[in-house]
Design a protein around this motif. Sequence first.
Motif, short mmCIF file in Angstrom:
data_model
loop_
_atom_site.label_atom_id
_atom_site.label_comp_id
_atom_site.label_asym_id
_atom_site.label_seq_id
_atom_site.Cartn_x
_atom_site.Cartn_y
_atom_site.Cartn_z
N ARG A 205 0.85 -1.20 0.00
CA ARG A 205 0.00 0.00 0.00
C ARG A 205 0.88 1.24 0.00
N GLY A 206 0.29 2.37 -0.33
CA GLY A 206 1.03 3.62 -0.27
C GLY A 206 1.26 4.02 1.18
N PHE A 207 2.51 4.29 1.54
CA PHE A 207 2.82 4.58 2.94
C PHE A 207 4.14 5.33 3.01
N GLU A 208 4.71 5.40 4.19
CA GLU A 208 6.00 6.06 4.34
C GLU A 208 6.80 5.44 5.48
N ILE A 209 8.12 5.56 5.37
CA ILE A 209 9.04 5.27 6.47
C ILE A 209 9.61 6.61 6.88
N SER A 210 9.50 6.97 8.14
CA SER A 210 9.91 8.33 8.51
C SER A 210 10.68 8.36 9.82
N THR A 211 11.41 9.45 9.98
CA THR A 211 12.11 9.76 11.21
C THR A 211 12.13 11.28 11.34
N GLN A 212 12.64 11.79 12.45
CA GLN A 212 12.57 13.23 12.68
C GLN A 212 13.92 13.78 13.14
N ARG A 213 14.08 15.09 12.93
CA ARG A 213 15.27 15.76 13.42
C ARG A 213 14.97 17.25 13.59
N ILE A 256 15.85 27.60 6.69
CA ILE A 256 15.11 27.35 7.93
C ILE A 256 15.20 28.62 8.78
N THR A 257 14.05 29.16 9.19
CA THR A 257 14.04 30.45 9.89
C THR A 257 13.94 30.33 11.40
N LYS A 258 13.50 29.17 11.91
CA LYS A 258 13.44 28.99 13.37
C LYS A 258 13.65 27.53 13.72
N THR A 259 14.03 27.31 14.95
CA THR A 259 14.32 25.95 15.40
C THR A 259 13.03 25.15 15.54
N GLU A 260 12.92 24.08 14.74
CA GLU A 260 11.73 23.23 14.77
C GLU A 260 12.11 21.81 14.38
N THR A 261 11.22 20.87 14.71
CA THR A 261 11.43 19.47 14.35
C THR A 261 10.80 19.19 12.99
N HIS A 262 11.59 18.60 12.08
CA HIS A 262 11.13 18.30 10.73
C HIS A 262 11.07 16.80 10.51
N LYS A 263 10.18 16.40 9.58
CA LYS A 263 10.04 14.98 9.23
C LYS A 263 10.90 14.65 8.01
N PHE A 264 11.59 13.52 8.08
CA PHE A 264 12.42 13.01 6.98
C PHE A 264 11.84 11.67 6.57
N ALA A 265 11.13 11.66 5.44
CA ALA A 265 10.35 10.48 5.07
C ALA A 265 10.85 9.83 3.78
N ILE A 266 10.55 8.54 3.66
CA ILE A 266 10.67 7.82 2.39
C ILE A 266 9.24 7.48 1.99
N ARG A 267 8.75 8.10 0.95
CA ARG A 267 7.36 7.91 0.52
C ARG A 267 7.31 6.89 -0.62
N PHE A 268 6.28 6.06 -0.64
CA PHE A 268 6.17 5.10 -1.72
C PHE A 268 4.70 4.81 -2.04
N ALA A 269 4.48 4.52 -3.33
CA ALA A 269 3.14 4.21 -3.80
C ALA A 269 2.87 2.71 -3.66
N GLU A 270 1.62 2.32 -3.89
CA GLU A 270 1.22 0.92 -3.78
C GLU A 270 1.74 0.11 -4.97
N ASN A 271 2.07 -1.15 -4.70
CA ASN A 271 2.50 -2.10 -5.74
C ASN A 271 3.77 -1.64 -6.47
N ARG A 272 4.72 -1.08 -5.72
CA ARG A 272 6.01 -0.71 -6.31
C ARG A 272 7.06 -1.71 -5.85
N THR A 273 7.76 -2.31 -6.80
CA THR A 273 8.85 -3.22 -6.47
C THR A 273 10.17 -2.46 -6.52
#
Length: 286
Positions: A205-213, A256-273
């Motif tokens: 399915r379409g989903f993501e693998i993510s982490t933050q910094r 980046i203008t101010k200190t904030e937490t950002h998401k770093f994702a790997i996005r993928f569509a459904e049925n992708r090999t």
Amino acid sequence: MGISVTGVKPGNTTVTINSKTSPNISKRIPVTVKSRNLLSYGPASGNGLTATVNSDGSLHVTGTASSQWAGIQWTFPCPVHGAVTLSRPTSIDGLTVSVKCLDAKGGQLGAQINTGNAGTVPAGTVSLRFEILATEVKPTMKNGDIRVQLESGDTAHDWMKPDNTSLKGGYKLENLWPEYAAQTVSGLTITPLGGEYKLKGTSTRGFEISTQRELTPGTYLAPKCEIDSYNVYTEIQDPTGKNLWRGYQSDQEITITKTETHKFAIRFAENRTVDKTFTPRLYKLD
């Protein structure tokens, strides 16, 4: 009545002025002839590259950069404001040169100055940063000479040795992309490989693998990181979910203008090999 003096080469000398009406009257005036090359540099080592200064004042660069956009730099007081031109009559394939304008706090002002186009040193610039960086995704061994010149105006002239070729330099570009843990999500398995990652499987399915910094204010560089074009890609999002950059896009500077937490994702569509090894990168430039 004015006096014009044209220097043959940089250095210190004197000019003697004699009176036509009173031959016994003369004056010796000290004169310093400066190079039109406004850069300052010298021996440097960092990120796998080493620079030494040749007898003619050019730079000899050897080594293999540790990664793309890694290299060496020199920071020195800003000698001029206004229009400038950066030229590179002698280059090394796989290395790029640029000059950044910095304020009193070390923050970048305006756009960086690149070769081939006239640039501008903005008012308020306190120092300049001359950089030599690797452009190859997988850097190769370098062993050659570079002649680079920064000069006032919009015209490039013959290269000259800078006045200062003893300024020590170095560089350390840290990859700020946060680490992903080994995991399997929706049919795709990500495996850390010491800075690189292996992504393999078929997405259910379409989903993501993510982490933050957390990112602090400044200018960042996100180099292109293509996994599978628009179907599987890296992405940086701000705290509101707004997309700042996607990996299939070209190299991009992010402010980046101010200190904030950002998401770093790997996005993928459904049925992708997918069966790819990739290295996501984010560098802070100031």
